[in-house]
Design an enzyme around this catalytic site. Structure first.
Site, PDB file in Angstrom:
ATOM      1  N   GLY A   1       0.859  -1.182   0.000  1.00 36.87           N
ATOM      2  CA  GLY A   1       0.000   0.000   0.000  1.00 36.87           C
ATOM      3  C   GLY A   1       0.891   1.225   0.000  1.00 36.87           C
ATOM      4  CD  GLU A   2       2.416   6.226   0.291  1.00 39.19           C
ATOM      5  OE1 GLU A   2       2.524   6.620   1.468  1.00 39.19           O
ATOM      6  OE2 GLU A   2       3.393   6.133  -0.469  1.00 39.19           O
ATOM      7  CB  SER A   3       5.211   2.839   3.574  1.00 43.24           C
ATOM      8  OG  SER A   3       5.917   3.801   2.816  1.00 43.24           O
TER       9      SER A   3
ATOM     10  CB  CYS B   1       5.135  -3.900  -1.338  1.00 45.65           C
ATOM     11  SG  CYS B   1       5.535  -2.583  -2.511  1.00 45.65           S
TER      12      CYS B   1
ATOM     13  NE  ARG C   1       8.313   5.335   1.208  1.00 47.80           N
ATOM     14  CZ  ARG C   1       7.623   6.343   0.714  1.00 47.80           C
ATOM     15  NH1 ARG C   1       8.166   7.519   0.517  1.00 47.80           N
ATOM     16  NH2 ARG C   1       6.353   6.176   0.401  1.00 47.80           N
TER      17      ARG C   1
ATOM     18  CB  ILE D   1       2.937  -2.866  -7.536  1.00 46.04           C
ATOM     19  CG1 ILE D   1       2.409  -4.125  -8.232  1.00 46.04           C
ATOM     20  CG2 ILE D   1       2.058  -1.657  -7.848  1.00 46.04           C
ATOM     21  CD1 ILE D   1       1.102  -4.651  -7.668  1.00 46.04           C
ATOM     22  NE  ARG D   2       4.278   4.419  -6.279  1.00 43.02           N
ATOM     23  CZ  ARG D   2       3.689   4.949  -5.205  1.00 43.02           C
ATOM     24  NH1 ARG D   2       2.451   4.640  -4.895  1.00 43.02           N
ATOM     25  NH2 ARG D   2       4.340   5.791  -4.444  1.00 43.02           N
TER      26      ARG D   2
ATOM     27  CG  HIS E   1       2.419  -6.623  -4.157  1.00 41.24           C
ATOM     28  ND1 HIS E   1       1.646  -6.081  -3.165  1.00 41.24           N
ATOM     29  CD2 HIS E   1       3.243  -5.639  -4.583  1.00 41.24           C
ATOM     30  CE1 HIS E   1       1.978  -4.818  -2.995  1.00 41.24           C
ATOM     31  NE2 HIS E   1       2.943  -4.527  -3.835  1.00 41.24           N
TER      32      HIS E   1
ATOM     33  CD  GLU F   1      -0.188  -8.984  -1.929  1.00 44.98           C
ATOM     34  OE1 GLU F   1      -0.177  -7.756  -2.098  1.00 44.98           O
ATOM     35  OE2 GLU F   1       0.862  -9.638  -1.729  1.00 44.98           O
TER      36      GLU F   1
END
Length: 193
Positions: free
Chosen positions: A47-49, A79, A106, A133-134, A169, A171
């Site tokens: 997600g967005e840390s 991630c 990051r 993903i990023r 990821h 998942e």
């Protein structure tokens, strides 16, 4: 066996689906009251840390989870979850849990458009599909940290005590190997308390 999934932001539902496929009982952590339940492992999703770190503080989840991780609770960070666990971030002054002795960069692989898929070897698990993903990667590891996966020379998977941090990821793929491995760690932890 019961697994808690941090569900304040990010790809938590996909982890829950993977755990359900494997027959594991899981529940979401969204507020402090959720921590009153017993659980044998924790997943920190992608997600967005920065947002996740802020919400962990605002929802009063940070300190209780930090204590559980320090006491040996098995945790899988994917991630952004890896970033939350990292002791240092090379391109960000924030540190969150800081329980995993690694330095992480990051967004090391660039923006969303630079996302990619590959397959790679994970020590003790075998070949797995890897969706980046990023994604971050690990620049340095500290004492006692085992490197379990590399892609193009970059460290994308580490293990330290009961903590697993990966850049990719699992998942969002059909492969359950990473989650199976994590559940094995949780099972051993539960049996040895």
């Amino acid at each position: 066996m019961r697994i808690a999934v941090l569900a304040v932001q990010g790809a938590f539902a996909e982890h829950e689906n993977m755990l359900s496929l494997l027959g594991a009982d899981c529940f979401e952590i969204r507020k402090k009251k959720d921590l009153e339940q017993d659980f044998d492992g924790l997943i920190l999703p992608g997600g967005e840390s920065t947002v996740m770190g802020k919400l962990l503080q605002e929802l009063d989840l940070f300190h209780p989870l930090h204590e559980k991780i320090k006491q040996g609770l098995p945790v899988l960070g994917t991630c952004a979850g890896l970033i939350l666990l990292a002791e240092n971030l090379s391109n960000d002054e924030n540190v969150y849990f800081g329980t995993l002795p690694v330095t992480v960069r990051r967004n090391a692989y660039g923006r969303q458009l630079s996302s990619f898929y590959t397959e790679g070897e994970v020590t003790g698990i075998g070949t797995v599909p890897m969706a980046f993903i990023r994604a971050p990667f690990v620049e340095r590891t500290g004492e006692g940290t085992e490197i379990v996966a590399r892609v193009d020379g970059n460290i994308v998977g580490v293990k330290y005590q009961n903590q697993i941090g990966i850049s990719f990821h699992p998942e969002v793929t059909a492969c359950t190997k990473i989650h199976e491995y994590f559940l094995g760690i949780c099972r051993s932890f539960k049996e040895n308390i």
